[in-house]
Design a protein around this motif. Structure first.
Motif, PDB file in Angstrom:
ATOM      1  N   LEU A  89       8.142  -1.604   1.300  1.00 56.12           N
ATOM      2  CA  LEU A  89       9.507  -1.133   1.530  1.00 56.12           C
ATOM      3  C   LEU A  89       9.507   0.220   2.227  1.00 56.12           C
ATOM      4  O   LEU A  89       8.585   1.024   2.065  1.00 56.12           O
ATOM      5  N   SER A  91      10.391   4.019   2.749  1.00 59.42           N
ATOM      6  CA  SER A  91      10.543   5.112   1.783  1.00 59.42           C
ATOM      7  C   SER A  91      11.900   5.795   1.882  1.00 59.42           C
ATOM      8  O   SER A  91      12.270   6.583   1.017  1.00 59.42           O
ATOM      9  N   ARG A 104      18.130  -2.427  -4.747  1.00 55.12           N
ATOM     10  CA  ARG A 104      16.705  -2.463  -4.388  1.00 55.12           C
ATOM     11  C   ARG A 104      15.868  -2.190  -5.629  1.00 55.12           C
ATOM     12  O   ARG A 104      16.139  -1.255  -6.379  1.00 55.12           O
ATOM     13  N   ARG A 106      11.979  -1.378  -6.539  1.00 51.66           N
ATOM     14  CA  ARG A 106      10.715  -0.965  -5.942  1.00 51.66           C
ATOM     15  C   ARG A 106       9.624  -0.969  -7.014  1.00 51.66           C
ATOM     16  O   ARG A 106       9.843  -0.532  -8.147  1.00 51.66           O
ATOM     17  N   ASP A 109       2.852   1.066  -5.747  1.00 48.11           N
ATOM     18  CA  ASP A 109       1.820   0.634  -4.805  1.00 48.11           C
ATOM     19  C   ASP A 109       0.537   0.330  -5.568  1.00 48.11           C
ATOM     20  O   ASP A 109       0.042   1.157  -6.335  1.00 48.11           O
ATOM     21  N   ASP A 115       4.909   0.591  -1.029  1.00 49.77           N
ATOM     22  CA  ASP A 115       5.550   0.088  -2.241  1.00 49.77           C
ATOM     23  C   ASP A 115       6.147  -1.292  -1.985  1.00 49.77           C
ATOM     24  O   ASP A 115       7.043  -1.445  -1.149  1.00 49.77           O
ATOM     25  N   GLY A 117       8.444  -4.669  -3.122  1.00 49.64           N
ATOM     26  CA  GLY A 117       9.690  -4.790  -3.871  1.00 49.64           C
ATOM     27  C   GLY A 117      10.648  -5.746  -3.210  1.00 49.64           C
ATOM     28  O   GLY A 117      10.309  -6.422  -2.239  1.00 49.64           O
ATOM     29  N   ASP A 119      15.002  -6.553  -2.190  1.00 45.37           N
ATOM     30  CA  ASP A 119      16.403  -6.172  -2.052  1.00 45.37           C
ATOM     31  C   ASP A 119      17.266  -7.360  -2.428  1.00 45.37           C
ATOM     32  O   ASP A 119      16.941  -8.508  -2.100  1.00 45.37           O
TER      33      ASP A 119
END
Length: 294
Positions: A89, A91, A104, A106, A109, A115, A117, A119
């Motif tokens: 994703l 940042s 979202r 997240r 990592d 990272d 994740g 949405d």
């Protein structure tokens, strides 16, 4: 609208991503609410998920249920919602009111270089996408009202439900308090495959028709789930569309008999059916107040 097969496909996909067989479960790095209308609970702050590990991913009817560190994030995609996964994703913080993203999630990592994740997105102006952060799934009103899952109903309980319902069979199949997981699209498909009118009165159906309907429901949903299993989230919608025979195919030819697929429109939805396969060749009147054909 995502229904049982697509939600189950998302469950299988997220399990592979968040609870991998060859590594530790994912840990939540943060939850970002972009559209304030999407979060339906306030008792537990979203910050409480930070640092907690994903324990399970499951489904209740058409609800997606993530168990995270003893808390439950419950998601309902409604009519125009969807889940979009990313292995890395951005940042940058999301701006409320900009774009289709409503929420979202997240994850930390784990060596992928960013990272991962997902949405939650929602198209259109009718905002009904919903997220709940609760101590138990039964705290979500929609889950508390659910009837038995469609795949878990045996013929006896299914027959009892159908024969005790005085309304139309199409409405019964869509009633989540009676049988969970089926929506507008799959009810059209099930009734077409079972050769039943959507306006047939449930309590007037004979035992043979009910048995065929039950077998068809289990078979069609099972086939759709098998087709969705193992596919990335981004492919699930297309997989569903390709398999539909009558739903959303108004004006096309029925693949069974070659008749033209017809439509009945309502205020905020529509259904599709084949006259030859389902109503003895007679078209159904396109208005709620008509004398419905059986």
């Amino acid at each position: 609208m995502p229904e049982m097969p697509e939600v189950q496909g998302l469950v299988d996909f997220l399990r592979r991503k968040l609870i991998p067989e060859d590594g530790p479960p994912a840990v939540v790095a943060g939850l970002e609410v972009v559209s304030f209308s999407v979060l339906k609970t306030a008792q537990i702050p979203v910050q409480a998920l930070g640092g907690l590990q994903v324990e399970s991913v499951g489904r209740r009817g058409k609800f997606l249920v993530l168990e995270i560190g003893g808390l439950f994030l419950v998601l309902h995609l409604a009519r125009a919602g969807w889940l979009r996964w990313s292995d890395s994703l951005s940042s940058a913080a999301l701006k409320p009111g900009k774009g289709l993203i409503a929420l979202r999630v997240r994850f930390a990592d784990q060596g992928s270089g960013g990272d991962p994740g997902f949405d939650l997105t929602e198209a259109g102006t009718r905002k009904s996408l919903a997220a709940y952060l609760v101590n138990h799934p039964e705290e979500v009103p929609g889950i508390a009202r659910l009837g038995p899952d469609a795949l878990e109903m045996d013929l006896g309980s299914f027959t009892e439900m159908v024969h005790s319902h005085g309304g139309q069979i199409k409405g019964l199949l869509r009633d989540q308090s009676k049988v969970a997981g089926i929506g507008n699209a799959y009810s059209d498909e099930i009734l077409h495959a079972a050769r039943l009118s959507p306006f047939a009165l449930a309590n007037k159906l004979g035992d043979e028709d009910v048995a065929v309907l039950h077998t068809t429901m289990l078979g069609l949903l099972g086939t759709a789930i098998d087709a969705a299993s193992g596919r990335p989230a981004k492919e699930l919608k297309d997989t569903k569309r390709e398999a539909l025979r009558v739903h959303a195919r108004t004006g096309e030819l029925c693949p069974v008999c070659g008749d033209t697929v017809r439509e009945v429109s309502f205020a905020d939805s529509s259904l599709q059916y084949c006259p030859t396969c389902q109503t003895g060749g007679k078209p159904l009147a396109d208005r709620r107040s008509s004398k419905f054909l059986k």
